[in-house]
Enzyme design. Structure first.
Site, PDB file in Angstrom:
ATOM      1  N   ASP A  83      -9.162   5.331   2.051  1.00 18.83           N
ATOM      2  CA  ASP A  83      -7.870   4.811   1.444  1.00 18.83           C
ATOM      3  C   ASP A  83      -8.002   3.729   0.857  1.00 18.83           C
ATOM      4  O   ASP A  83      -6.940   3.164   0.450  1.00 18.83           O
ATOM      5  CB  ASP A  83      -6.900   4.684   2.630  1.00 18.83           C
ATOM      6  N   ARG A 108      -8.098   2.483   8.835  1.00 24.10           N
ATOM      7  CA  ARG A 108      -7.756   1.446   7.671  1.00 24.10           C
ATOM      8  C   ARG A 108      -8.248  -0.085   8.043  1.00 24.10           C
ATOM      9  O   ARG A 108      -8.133  -0.740   7.183  1.00 24.10           O
ATOM     10  CB  ARG A 108      -6.615   1.607   6.957  1.00 24.10           C
ATOM     11  N   ARG A 153       5.117   1.252   9.507  1.00 28.75           N
ATOM     12  CA  ARG A 153       3.793   0.686   9.383  1.00 28.75           C
ATOM     13  C   ARG A 153       3.915  -0.981   9.688  1.00 28.75           C
ATOM     14  O   ARG A 153       3.800  -1.292  10.736  1.00 28.75           O
ATOM     15  CB  ARG A 153       3.045   0.781   7.930  1.00 28.75           C
ATOM     16  N   HIS A 182       6.145   3.973   3.409  1.00 27.88           N
ATOM     17  CA  HIS A 182       5.765   2.518   3.048  1.00 27.88           C
ATOM     18  C   HIS A 182       7.262   2.179   2.218  1.00 27.88           C
ATOM     19  O   HIS A 182       7.580   3.150   1.334  1.00 27.88           O
ATOM     20  CB  HIS A 182       4.603   2.355   1.956  1.00 27.88           C
ATOM     21  N   CYS A 280       0.781   2.332  -5.259  1.00 27.64           N
ATOM     22  CA  CYS A 280      -0.081   2.290  -4.029  1.00 27.64           C
ATOM     23  C   CYS A 280      -1.402   1.759  -4.669  1.00 27.64           C
ATOM     24  O   CYS A 280      -2.379   1.265  -4.052  1.00 27.64           O
ATOM     25  CB  CYS A 280      -0.266   3.796  -3.457  1.00 27.64           C
TER      26      CYS A 280
HETATM   27  N1  ARG Z   1      -3.377   7.323   3.092  1.00 26.36           N
HETATM   28  C1  ARG Z   1      -2.952   5.977   2.712  1.00 26.36           C
HETATM   29  C2  ARG Z   1      -2.182   5.583   4.034  1.00 26.36           C
HETATM   30  O1  ARG Z   1      -1.558   6.442   4.664  1.00 26.36           O
HETATM   31  C3  ARG Z   1      -1.730   5.860   1.546  1.00 26.36           C
HETATM   32  C4  ARG Z   1      -1.458   4.557   1.463  1.00 26.36           C
HETATM   33  C5  ARG Z   1      -0.355   4.616   0.276  1.00 26.36           C
HETATM   34  N2  ARG Z   1      -0.178   3.047  -0.085  1.00 26.36           N
HETATM   35  C6  ARG Z   1       0.993   2.604  -0.406  1.00 26.36           C
HETATM   36  N3  ARG Z   1       1.178   1.576  -0.681  1.00 26.36           N
HETATM   37  N4  ARG Z   1       2.097   3.263  -0.411  1.00 26.36           N
HETATM   38  O2  ARG Z   1      -1.997   4.617   4.440  1.00 26.36           O
END
Ligand code: ARG
Length: 287
Positions: A83, A108, A153, A182, A280
């Site tokens: 990612d 991550r 998040r 996000h 992203c």
């Molecule tokens: N697979 C990543 C996650 O779920 C995607 C992140 C997408 N990034 C963003 N800035 N929206 O964390």
């Protein structure tokens, strides 16, 4: 090549003249991109991914930025961090200060220090985060204020930390739809210059009090349809005139054109499998 979408739509007579600002951004080539875990509803490890196609699509986005005259910096991708291509999550860089990311999910976690190391080498004033936050994924600079997402998040406590670190007003917005986990999947910043602030957003992605705040602060915002949001159309990047968006967000493209912008569509279908789009893949560097 990127597709410059040409339609019959012309700006409405009242649309202001839009002017571009030269941008500096950080990107990460998706050499190790794949989907092997699921941390958002878009990801399905059972679905195959094509890393070469992801790289080719990402390259188009990169070349589009270069073509717009942006300064594009690159961070080396790290094997085992699929990612990492979503550079927006790597931190928040404002006034030469780089507030690091501290990821919600273990998968991550190692990206945080990798990005902070890059910021340090590039000469930014790095601030290690104590609170969980996913960088520009949830923090958007609009004018002098920072819109800050929470709910999925970034933790609310990181909003206070960000305010202390930057000395700026931080406005908390609560996200309620897991597909728009996000803030940068639910809001597009079209013009961030103080006095010229202009955004687009998906109303249903927010709780009631947050929606009130958005309506009051941005009465002239563009409201985007569920269809366009569902292809991550809002996950776009604007220099104040040129707005790089998901090519499939055709309704949003029309709204942008009517508002005097120049939309540029790119296809990032592979990166959509990870739950990310244009924004992203883009971290703005502000000296
Ligand atoms: N697979 C990543 C996650 O779920 C995607 C992140 C997408 N990034 C963003 N800035 N929206 O964390």
């Amino acid at each position: 090549m990127s597709t410059v979408i040409e339609t019959q739509t012309t700006p409405t007579p009242t649309a202001p003249e839009r002017t571009a600002t030269k941008k500096s951004v950080l990107m990460c080539r998706p050499e190790h991109f794949t989907v092997v875990y699921q941390i958002n509803p878009w990801m399905d490890p059972a679905k195959p991914t094509d890393t070469a196609l992801a790289v080719a699509q990402w390259q188009t986005l990169h070349d589009t930025y270069v073509g717009l005259g942006f300064d594009v910096q690159l961070i080396d991708p790290v094997e085992g961090l699929p990612d990492m291509v979503y550079a927006a999550n790597g931190g928040t860089v404002i006034d030469g200060i780089a507030y690091g990311a501290k990821f919600t999910h273990e998968q991550r976690a190692a990206e945080g220090p990798a990005y902070m190391e890059w910021f340090r080498r590039a000469g930014f004033d790095v601030r290690e985060p104590a609170e969980t936050n996913e960088g520009e994924g949830d923090f958007l600079l609009v004018g002098d204020a920072i819109l800050a997402g929470t709910g999925f998040r970034s933790d609310g406590s990181s909003h206070d930390e960000l305010a202390r670190v930057t000395g700026r007003e931080v406005v908390t917005l609560t996200l309620v739809n897991p597909s728009f986990y996000h803030l940068d999947t639910a809001i597009a910043v079209l013009d961030s210059r103080p006095g010229q602030e202009h955004i687009a957003y998906l109303p249903s992605a927010f709780d009631g009090p947050s929606l009130e705040v958005l309506r009051e602060r941005y009465p002239d915002a563009i409201l985007v349809s569920e269809e366009d949001a569902a292809v991550l159309g809002l996950n776009s990047y604007s220099d104040g005139r040129n707005v790089v968006i998901a090519a499939r967000a055709t309704g949003f493209e029309r709204q942008l054109r009517e508002a005097g912008y120049h939309p540029i569509g790119v296809d990032l279908s592979e990166l959509l499998l990870g739950g990310g789009g244009v924004k992203c893949c883009t971290l703005e560097l502000r000296r």
